[in-house]
Design an enzyme around this catalytic site. Structure first.
Site, PDB file in Angstrom:
ATOM      1  N   LYS A 151      41.788  45.858  44.056  1.00 37.74           N
ATOM      2  CA  LYS A 151      41.714  45.361  42.676  1.00 37.74           C
ATOM      3  C   LYS A 151      40.605  46.116  41.925  1.00 37.74           C
ATOM      4  O   LYS A 151      39.541  46.390  42.472  1.00 37.74           O
ATOM      5  CB  LYS A 151      41.441  43.861  42.651  1.00 37.74           C
ATOM      6  CG  LYS A 151      41.524  43.269  41.240  1.00 37.74           C
ATOM      7  CD  LYS A 151      41.600  41.748  41.284  1.00 37.74           C
ATOM      8  CE  LYS A 151      41.308  41.134  39.920  1.00 37.74           C
ATOM      9  NZ  LYS A 151      42.439  41.165  38.993  1.00 37.74           N
ATOM     10  N   CYS A 172      45.333  48.170  31.675  1.00 35.91           N
ATOM     11  CA  CYS A 172      45.314  46.732  31.370  1.00 35.91           C
ATOM     12  C   CYS A 172      45.488  46.503  29.870  1.00 35.91           C
ATOM     13  O   CYS A 172      44.673  46.960  29.077  1.00 35.91           O
ATOM     14  CB  CYS A 172      44.011  46.096  31.847  1.00 35.91           C
ATOM     15  SG  CYS A 172      44.118  45.602  33.556  1.00 35.91           S
ATOM     16  N   LYS A 211      46.557  55.969  36.588  1.00 32.06           N
ATOM     17  CA  LYS A 211      47.529  54.886  36.385  1.00 32.06           C
ATOM     18  C   LYS A 211      47.810  54.719  34.896  1.00 32.06           C
ATOM     19  O   LYS A 211      46.896  54.510  34.096  1.00 32.06           O
ATOM     20  CB  LYS A 211      47.010  53.573  36.983  1.00 32.06           C
ATOM     21  CG  LYS A 211      48.025  52.434  36.930  1.00 32.06           C
ATOM     22  CD  LYS A 211      47.572  51.267  37.797  1.00 32.06           C
ATOM     23  CE  LYS A 211      48.553  50.107  37.732  1.00 32.06           C
ATOM     24  NZ  LYS A 211      48.114  49.006  38.610  1.00 32.06           N
TER      25      LYS A 211
END
Lengths: 425, 451
Positions: free
Chosen positions: A45, A137, A175
């Site tokens: 994470k 995010c 990412k």
């Protein structure tokens, strides 16, 4: 035996199934349970610069089908809320205790060279096999100039990738966020920055629903809600498309892909690999069913490969790419007609009403002598759209049959009705 | 399939066992179960289930409304076609109506539980209380009379009230509801559902029920025709058929419907007398209701005797399975010859039957069953004497396509006419259609008078 082993971005893995950077890979306890269940790796994470973030309570909302199955989760959780050194120590322990498994460190920082570089160095020193840059995010972190705020700006994508490449000698995975107009732009930027691979998709920005009693979005935090990151089965088509584009467009061709997005079964994984992914990452399916779902992912993928005669993941990687083309390359002369199998038909009328109300009025109902109904396709009206086949509740009852038209393969650019037609010289 | 508590060699039923036996036959679906069950529905177009329902409830729509969380709307969809949707959800032989033709049979091997879903939606709106879901049209000034407060009469009354007419219902018995109240097995109408439904239905307003009114006794058809703008007869079939065999008048030989009524009116079911060796004669759902309830009350042996074979039996397979699963022995091809005993019946003698040249005839063999209680469930007939010059058809009141009898302005429906099967759901449809027809007739009359 088919070999499920693979190499992605230069990282070797015993199988292509990694836990994505998300709540399931928050700490050693979880990741250890995942490795015991059979996962090949875990992207920890996301770690940020201390002090750790503070999370709210009420973090997940879900999207259900009418029979209450969950097909999507929306989360408003932030990155790891545990101290950096605790995470680093646990990652190091996991690397030592599970030498055949992969640990990738995921990191996120504001647009500051020093912040990215020092975080990357600390994480690399924990012994991880690679670093993933979380530029995706779509909630919370982006309001602080991180996450998708970085990922949506191609210059930032290239810059952060380059910064990290400059200070570590392990593979770097960038990412990507799907919350962009054209995924090729940030993917090309990651490539330009020197990424060994891209991971995608991060979550899709979303409001999962409104509680009509409180008139607030869910998940609701003390009466108010916010947009969050959408994931799970429902986002798989979006992820498949973005994977395909990166794999086949000239700007990004050759860039390795760690695919993410709604992968729930071995079949989903196989589809991503067929479109060019080197390996996959999973989160939602594990959150819904537990780490045990990897057992069938491994077994099912192995059985599929045996059936098809593929001896390795590399054997079928990208096998669907050649057949994935632009609309302009499709054959307009190809002709399909729906065929209804009377034996299999249960006479529900779903094909009829779908075609009658919303398509081409190409299905006729006739009374049968036994009092039942016979459904017949009117070929002259059927445009071969597939709608009836899809709404039919009986598998295989309605099929689409290719009609021999005797006409050649003809694309729109060559079509006589195209005003901009290219005429052969 | 429910298994009741039964008397065994070692133990008799306690009054608590008996009370439990008369609890709801099917426990109601809870919200989550209803949504899962509703999700099984394919949402057919021009659905077979809908066409199999005598009242033509839009079943795919009401099930979709359960799925979408619109339970009020779902109930409204049901009740707009069938105001007794709650009773029908409990008592309908769905296995030979909507559920028999459900296409999910073909895909999953078992139909969508339409009856249980219907109950879920209707119970929701009835338990919720509040205002009645239907409102009345502007009042017409017409007054309508209804004979019989059974499903046909109440359905007629509700629809007529909805269409703007005032209605008086004349009922012989102390409670309204007809066979829903008096003639169905207690476990099918648990918790006094029939009365709750009557109360719900009357909440539309404009309907008065006068009890203790018996046709041809203190109620005359001619008087009603003079005093009301239209009359609806929903009197059912009041006369029990006789067997015409020796010993039929012995104590202990009675009518199954009477037995069922005794159970239904008893507050404490264990106070109802039941024999040890009960013989039920007949092959319909009433015979099953009597036989199974005899078991529920603690009878040791219950034998259901039917003169023909299983194929001819009108009781549905589901009902038969309920009986056999609870120890009722079914004896086919036998017809009662005589009952004998002293002060009370002790034995029943049967002739074995067979089909000869397509005709049911005694085979010559006979046998005896011990019986301290015999219940006849061989059907009811119309007491035609009380209907004067009204035209009959096959022993029932003849009606035209508008449910009008041979007497102008007099309509009829339910078991006393020949419309379909003698079922609650058919009676409700008859009442509804007759009210619509009467309304059209009355409106035309009013318009004519105005011009």
């Amino acid at each position: 035996m088919s070999d499920l082993g693979c190499i992605i971005g230069g990282v070797e893995s015993i199988n292509p199934f990694w836990l994505a950077s998300a709540p399931p890979s928050d700490k050693k306890y979880n990741v250890e349970r995942a490795f015991k269940a059979g996962w090949g790796g875990a992207v920890w994470k996301t770690l940020g610069v201390d002090p750790p973030v503070v999370n709210v309570t009420g973090r997940y909302g879900v999207h259900r089908t009418q029979d209450r199955r969950i097909i999507g989760i929306n989360n408003i959780e932030l990155i790891s809320d545990r101290p950096l050194d605790v995470n680093l120590r646990e990652m190091e322990e996991m690397r030592r205790e599970w030498p055949d498994r992969v640990i990738i460190g995921s990191i996120m920082a504001p647009m500051d060279e020093q912040a990215w570089k020092s975080l990357a160095i600390k994480v690399a020193n924990s012994g991880v096999q690679g670093i993933e840059l979380n530029l995706g995010c779509p909630h919370g972190m982006c309001e602080r100039g991180m996450g998708s705020a970085v990922g949506q700006d191609p210059e930032f994508v290239e810059q952060t990738t380059r910064w990290v490449r400059e200070v570590v000698d392990i593979p770097v995975f960038t990412k990507l966020t799907p919350n962009v107009t054209d995924i090729i732009v940030p993917a090309a930027a990651a490539k330009a920055g020197g990424a060994h691979a891209v991971s995608l998709i991060n979550t899709v920005n979303s409001v999962i629903g409104i509680d009509l009693d409180t008139m607030a979005p869910t998940p609701t935090v003390d009466g108010r809600g916010t947009h969050g990151g959408y994931c799970g089965e429902a986002v798989k088509p979006i992820a498949l498309h973005m994977t395909a584009e990166i794999a086949r467009q000239p700007e990004t061709q050759g860039l390795e892909i760690s695919a993410i997005g709604g992968i729930t079964t071995w079949r989903d994984a196989a589809e991503f690999i067929a479109l060019g992914a080197g390996a996959v990452q999973v989160c939602t399916a594990a959150m819904l069913y537990g780490f045990r779902i990897v057992e069938d992912m491994n077994e099912g993928l192995g059985a599929f490969m045996r059936d098809k005669g593929f001896r390795s993941i590399a054997d079928f990687k990208g096998k669907a790419m050649a057949q994935t083309v632009d609309w302009n390359e499709l054959n307009i002369n190809h002709d399909l007609k729906a065929r209804i199998d009377d034996e299999a038909c249960i006479e529900c009328g779903r094909c009829f009403i779908a075609c009658e109300d919303t398509a081409h009025q190409a299905i006729r109902i006739d009374a049968k002598t036994d009092g039942g109904r016979k459904f017949t396709v009117i070929d002259d009206e059927c445009v071969g759209c597939n709608l009836c086949m899809h709404v039919c509740p009986v598998k295989g009852c309605i099929t689409m049959e290719a009609v021999d038209t005797d006409r050649p393969y003809l694309t729109w650019p060559e079509h006589p009705k195209n005003p901009l037609r290219k005429v052969a010289e | 399939m429910k298994h009741f508590k039964l008397t065994t060699d070692n133990s008799r039923l306690s009054s608590r066992d008996i009370a439990e036996n008369f609890d709801d036959l099917h426990p109601a679906l809870d919200g989550a179960q209803a949504i899962v069950e509703a999700a099984r529905c394919i949402y057919c177009y021009d659905a077979p289930c809908m066409n199999a329902c005598p009242t033509r409830i839009d079943i795919p729509k009401f099930i979709h409304q359960i799925r979408s969380g619109n339970l009020d709307g779902s109930a409204q969809t049901i009740l707009s076609e069938n105001i007794m949707g709650g009773a029908c959800a409990r008592a309908c032989p769905t296995e030979v109506l909507c559920e028999e033709v459900c296409v999910v049979h073909h895909t999953e091997g078992a139909p969508v539980k339409i009856g249980e879903l219907q109950r879920h939606a209707v119970d929701h709106i009835m338990m919720k209380g509040g205002s009645h879901p239907f409102s009345r049209a502007p009042l017409s000034g017409c007054k309508l009379a209804v004979i019989g407060a059974g499903p046909a009469g109440l359905s007629f009354a509700h629809r007529a009230a909805m269409l703007g007419h005032d209605v008086v219902v004349f009922e012989a018995k102390p409670e309204a509801g007809g066979l829903n109240e008096y003639g169905l097995a207690g476990y099918k109408m648990a918790n006094d559902f029939a009365q709750a439904e009557v109360e719900f239905l009357l909440a539309i307003g404009g309907i008065n029920i006068e009890h203790g009114k018996v046709l041809d006794d203190n109620l005359l058809l001619d008087d009603l025709r003079g005093a009301y703008d239209a009359v609806f007869i929903g009197a059912g079939l009041a006369t029990a058929r006789g067997l015409g065999v020796d010993g039929e008048n012995l104590a202990g030989v009675g009518d199954a419907l009477e037995f069922i009524e005794n159970i239904r009116v008893a507050a404490d079911k264990s106070s109802v007398q039941v024999g040890d060796d009960v013989v039920v004669i007949g092959g319909g759902n009433t015979a099953i209701d009597a036989a199974v309830q005899a078991k529920c009350l603690g009878a040791c042996n219950v034998t259901l005797v039917y003169r023909r074979g299983p194929d001819a039996m009108t009781a549905t397979q589901w009902e038969r399975d309920l009986a056999t699963a609870n120890g009722v022995v079914v004896h086919y091809w036998a017809s009662p010859e005589a009952f004998s005993g002293g002060a009370k019946v002790e034995r029943a003698v049967f002739s074995a039957m067979r089909i000869d040249d397509g005709k049911l005839t005694p085979s010559g063999d006979s046998f005896e069953l011990p019986a301290d209680m015999v219940l006849k469930a061989i059907g009811q007939t119309l007491n035609s004497d009380i209907f004067g010059e009204m035209k009959l058809d096959g022993g029932k009141i003849a009606v035209d396509a508008q449910y009008q009898t041979s007497l102008p302005g007099v309509y009829a429906g339910g078991d006393c006419v020949k419309s379909g099967e003698d079922l609650t759901v058919q009676a409700v449809e008859d009442g509804k259609q007759a009210a619509i027809a009467a309304d059209i007739m009355l409106r035309a009359k009013l318009k004519g008078a105005a011009e």
